[in-house]
Design a protein around this motif. Structure first.
Motif, PDB file in Angstrom:
ATOM      1  N   LEU A   1       0.832  -1.209   0.000  1.00 45.63           N
ATOM      2  CA  LEU A   1       0.000   0.000   0.000  1.00 45.63           C
ATOM      3  C   LEU A   1       0.865   1.258   0.000  1.00 45.63           C
ATOM      4  O   LEU A   1       0.552   2.236  -0.695  1.00 45.63           O
ATOM      5  CB  LEU A   1      -0.927  -0.014   1.215  1.00 45.63           C
ATOM      6  N   ASN A   2       1.945   1.243   0.766  1.00 51.36           N
ATOM      7  CA  ASN A   2       2.865   2.393   0.777  1.00 51.36           C
ATOM      8  C   ASN A   2       3.425   2.658  -0.609  1.00 51.36           C
ATOM      9  O   ASN A   2       3.551   3.819  -1.046  1.00 51.36           O
ATOM     10  CB  ASN A   2       4.012   2.163   1.761  1.00 51.36           C
ATOM     11  N   ASN A   3       3.755   1.578  -1.328  1.00 55.63           N
ATOM     12  CA  ASN A   3       4.276   1.732  -2.686  1.00 55.63           C
ATOM     13  C   ASN A   3       3.229   2.302  -3.642  1.00 55.63           C
ATOM     14  O   ASN A   3       3.565   2.811  -4.709  1.00 55.63           O
ATOM     15  CB  ASN A   3       4.776   0.380  -3.216  1.00 55.63           C
ATOM     16  N   MET A   4       1.961   2.209  -3.251  1.00 56.49           N
ATOM     17  CA  MET A   4       0.866   2.776  -4.047  1.00 56.49           C
ATOM     18  C   MET A   4       0.545   4.201  -3.598  1.00 56.49           C
ATOM     19  O   MET A   4      -0.411   4.812  -4.089  1.00 56.49           O
ATOM     20  CB  MET A   4      -0.372   1.894  -3.917  1.00 56.49           C
ATOM     21  N   GLY A   5       1.326   4.712  -2.630  1.00 55.88           N
ATOM     22  CA  GLY A   5       1.097   6.065  -2.140  1.00 55.88           C
ATOM     23  C   GLY A   5       0.066   6.148  -1.035  1.00 55.88           C
ATOM     24  O   GLY A   5      -0.448   7.233  -0.734  1.00 55.88           O
TER      25      GLY A   5
ATOM     26  N   ASN B 296     -11.268  -5.070  -1.926  1.00 58.59           N
ATOM     27  CA  ASN B 296     -12.615  -4.585  -1.604  1.00 58.59           C
ATOM     28  C   ASN B 296     -12.788  -4.499  -0.097  1.00 58.59           C
ATOM     29  O   ASN B 296     -13.317  -3.511   0.430  1.00 58.59           O
ATOM     30  CB  ASN B 296     -13.643  -5.539  -2.223  1.00 58.59           C
ATOM     31  N   GLN B 297     -12.310  -5.515   0.603  1.00 55.40           N
ATOM     32  CA  GLN B 297     -12.431  -5.531   2.057  1.00 55.40           C
ATOM     33  C   GLN B 297     -11.619  -4.417   2.702  1.00 55.40           C
ATOM     34  O   GLN B 297     -12.086  -3.742   3.629  1.00 55.40           O
ATOM     35  CB  GLN B 297     -11.983  -6.883   2.586  1.00 55.40           C
ATOM     36  N   LEU B 298     -10.383  -4.211   2.226  1.00 51.87           N
ATOM     37  CA  LEU B 298      -9.543  -3.141   2.760  1.00 51.87           C
ATOM     38  C   LEU B 298     -10.226  -1.785   2.616  1.00 51.87           C
ATOM     39  O   LEU B 298     -10.214  -0.962   3.541  1.00 51.87           O
ATOM     40  CB  LEU B 298      -8.191  -3.134   2.036  1.00 51.87           C
TER      41      LEU B 298
ATOM     42  N   LEU C  55     -11.214   2.228  -5.600  1.00 53.77           N
ATOM     43  CA  LEU C  55     -11.620   0.856  -5.289  1.00 53.77           C
ATOM     44  C   LEU C  55     -11.172  -0.116  -6.381  1.00 53.77           C
ATOM     45  O   LEU C  55     -10.684  -1.216  -6.076  1.00 53.77           O
ATOM     46  CB  LEU C  55     -13.137   0.785  -5.108  1.00 53.77           C
ATOM     47  N   ALA C  56     -11.325   0.268  -7.624  1.00 53.72           N
ATOM     48  CA  ALA C  56     -10.955  -0.617  -8.735  1.00 53.72           C
ATOM     49  C   ALA C  56      -9.458  -0.946  -8.698  1.00 53.72           C
ATOM     50  O   ALA C  56      -9.049  -2.083  -8.968  1.00 53.72           O
ATOM     51  CB  ALA C  56     -11.328   0.018 -10.072  1.00 53.72           C
ATOM     52  N   THR C  57      -8.640   0.043  -8.346  1.00 48.94           N
ATOM     53  CA  THR C  57      -7.192  -0.174  -8.267  1.00 48.94           C
ATOM     54  C   THR C  57      -6.852  -1.145  -7.136  1.00 48.94           C
ATOM     55  O   THR C  57      -6.015  -2.041  -7.294  1.00 48.94           O
ATOM     56  CB  THR C  57      -6.462   1.163  -8.042  1.00 48.94           C
ATOM     57  N   LEU C  58      -7.524  -0.979  -5.989  1.00 55.29           N
ATOM     58  CA  LEU C  58      -7.289  -1.885  -4.866  1.00 55.29           C
ATOM     59  C   LEU C  58      -7.693  -3.316  -5.222  1.00 55.29           C
ATOM     60  O   LEU C  58      -6.994  -4.269  -4.898  1.00 55.29           O
ATOM     61  CB  LEU C  58      -8.069  -1.413  -3.635  1.00 55.29           C
ATOM     62  N   GLU C  59      -8.823  -3.453  -5.894  1.00 54.98           N
ATOM     63  CA  GLU C  59      -9.276  -4.795  -6.282  1.00 54.98           C
ATOM     64  C   GLU C  59      -8.349  -5.420  -7.314  1.00 54.98           C
ATOM     65  O   GLU C  59      -8.138  -6.634  -7.319  1.00 54.98           O
ATOM     66  CB  GLU C  59     -10.705  -4.724  -6.810  1.00 54.98           C
ATOM     67  N   LYS C  60      -7.767  -4.599  -8.158  1.00 55.28           N
ATOM     68  CA  LYS C  60      -6.824  -5.109  -9.154  1.00 55.28           C
ATOM     69  C   LYS C  60      -5.571  -5.654  -8.472  1.00 55.28           C
ATOM     70  O   LYS C  60      -5.024  -6.697  -8.875  1.00 55.28           O
ATOM     71  CB  LYS C  60      -6.450  -4.000 -10.133  1.00 55.28           C
ATOM     72  N   HIS C  61      -5.095  -4.952  -7.435  1.00 54.81           N
ATOM     73  CA  HIS C  61      -3.875  -5.370  -6.734  1.00 54.81           C
ATOM     74  C   HIS C  61      -4.123  -6.524  -5.760  1.00 54.81           C
ATOM     75  O   HIS C  61      -3.284  -7.418  -5.628  1.00 54.81           O
ATOM     76  CB  HIS C  61      -3.273  -4.190  -5.959  1.00 54.81           C
ATOM     77  N   PHE C  62      -5.275  -6.503  -5.049  1.00 51.42           N
ATOM     78  CA  PHE C  62      -5.482  -7.444  -3.953  1.00 51.42           C
ATOM     79  C   PHE C  62      -6.656  -8.400  -4.154  1.00 51.42           C
ATOM     80  O   PHE C  62      -6.900  -9.244  -3.305  1.00 51.42           O
ATOM     81  CB  PHE C  62      -5.721  -6.669  -2.644  1.00 51.42           C
TER      82      PHE C  62
END
Length: 418
Positions: free
Chosen positions: A204-208, A232-234, A220-227
């Motif tokens: 997450l830090n690397n994502m800013g 979605n839960q985060l 949200l879409a970016t988080l779901e793409k990574h995780f």
């Protein structure tokens, strides 16, 4: 955004210094006034402190994780080895007390010293839920002489966060959705929030993203793409949203992995010794998956080298074509990873996990592996024998070698003496 979300009266209760408090009660000592530490094993000078009383921490700077050899020799210090059966009995009795206030379905035992209790609907019996929570705390102390801390919230997540981030300083804290922006969003580093480990924090830090507020406002879409689903839960947890119910599911829906980690009692200097423990651990992991009727596609092996060899290690994953809970399939994948990564240094810790789980019902029979179903039945039979007669009832031959740990560990409870 919170208008249509449930507002329940959930409390998360944590028994403070549980192991130390239990041993104080057993030895007729006052945990608040005496310097008490529970140490894993007196026979190992490097054994760690599992729990320490407040005075032990304040006066002698001895806390959880301190090594036995670091504890000063002082007549005021009381040292105990863990009595795991006693701790479990105490935990069961605490749960029985909670059950006197609410039905079993309204209790989720999160760990040996921490539980969620849904007080919603108890107002006609016990009055205001906040007052009931305080009453439970008082009764816990009167009956067990153990102080507790309580976090309350409209869902399990906010109750847990109120406990971890607020109540442990004051003894009690109640959070609502309206407190999220002020109390939760400023939290940093991210690993201070329940459910975010250091590896996820680094990603997450690397994502800013550095604070919970940053996470709540991330795309949200970016988080779901990574995780995946965890993204979605985060996102929603950062906003205080959690739809899981006490007694039905933990904070994370469903088991997302089966794993085992073991710190070895000595340095293992050869690959043959490491493979012996690997096989035992694969058996444990596979058994847990079989009992849940789950199979996994991704197998992860982690190796930590001894500090005597300057530490370090590796963690590698491999995804196989067909999901499995077969001990030997998991073992062969771990063996391949070990052959590729192991550099002949002494090993001190091993971890194994299987992820990308799916229902065993989805496992297809293969024309090219006619013995698969027979192996599955054999595994189930071995599992049943261990359930009925103990974990050492049926063992592989490697467990009887000097490298094996299964026999010794079968005499432990929670990794410690019973």
């Amino acid at each position: 955004m919170y208008e249509n979300l449930p507002r329940r009266s959930v409390m998360c209760v944590d028994m403070r210094c549980f192991y130390a408090s239990c041993m104080a009660s057993w030895a007729h000592l006052d945990v608040e006034k005496e310097a008490i530490a529970v140490v894993g094993n007196f026979q190992q000078k490097g054994s760690i402190v599992l729990a320490a009383s407040p005075i032990m921490k304040q006066r002698f700077q001895v806390k959880t994780g301190t090594r036995l050899y670091e504890i000063p020799k002082h007549p005021d210090i009381h040292l105990f080895e863990p009595k795991m059966e006693y701790f479990v009995r105490m935990s069961v009795e605490i749960t029985k007390l909670l059950n006197s206030y609410v039905p079993k379905e309204a209790i989720h035992v999160y760990s040996i010293d921490e539980s969620f209790v849904d007080l919603t609907g108890t107002e006609k019996l016990w009055g205001d839920p906040v007052e009931t929570a305080h009453q439970i705390q008082d009764e816990l102390y009167r009956q067990f002489e153990i102080t507790s801390t309580v976090g309350m919230g409209p869902n399990m997540l906010l109750a847990k966060l109120a406990l971890d981030l607020d109540a442990k300083k004051t003894g009690f804290a109640k959070w609502d959705y309206e407190d999220v922006e002020k109390k939760l969003w400023p939290v940093t580093p991210l690993s201070k929030m329940w459910g975010i480990g250091h590896r996820t924090e680094r990603t997450l830090n690397n994502m800013g993203i550095f604070s919970v507020g940053d996470l709540a406002h991330a795309d949200l879409a970016t988080l779901e793409k990574h995780f995946g689903i965890m993204g979605n839960q985060l996102y929603y947890h950062a906003r205080g949203v959690d739809l899981s119910k006490v007694g039905e599911a933990p904070l994370i829906e469903g088991q997302i992995s089966y794993g085992k980690s073991q710190i070895l009692m000595r340095d293992y200097n050869t690959k043959k010794e490491v493979l012996a423990v690997l096989l035992e651990m694969c058996e444990d992991v596979a058994r847990r998956a079989r009992e849940a009727y789950k199979v996994g596609r991704t197998i992860t092996l982690g190796i930590s080298y001894s500090k005597n060899a300057f530490g370090g290690g590796f963690q590698r994953s491999r995804t196989i074509d067909e999901a499995t809970n077969d001990t030997m399939v998991i073992y062969r994948v771990c063996q391949q990873i070990l052959n590729e990564q192991y550099n002949e240094r002494p090993v001190r810790q091993i971890s194994i996990s299987i992820t990308k789980l799916e229902s065993e019902n989805s496992m297809q029979l293969s024309f090219f592996d006619a013995t698969r179903w027979r192996r599955r039945k054999l595994g189930a039979t071995m599992d049943q024998l261990r359930t009925n007669y103990g974990s050492s009832a049926v063992l592989r031959a490697v467990s009887y070698t000097d490298a094996g740990t299964a026999i010794k560990r079968s005499k432990l409870l929670g990794g410690h003496k019973k």
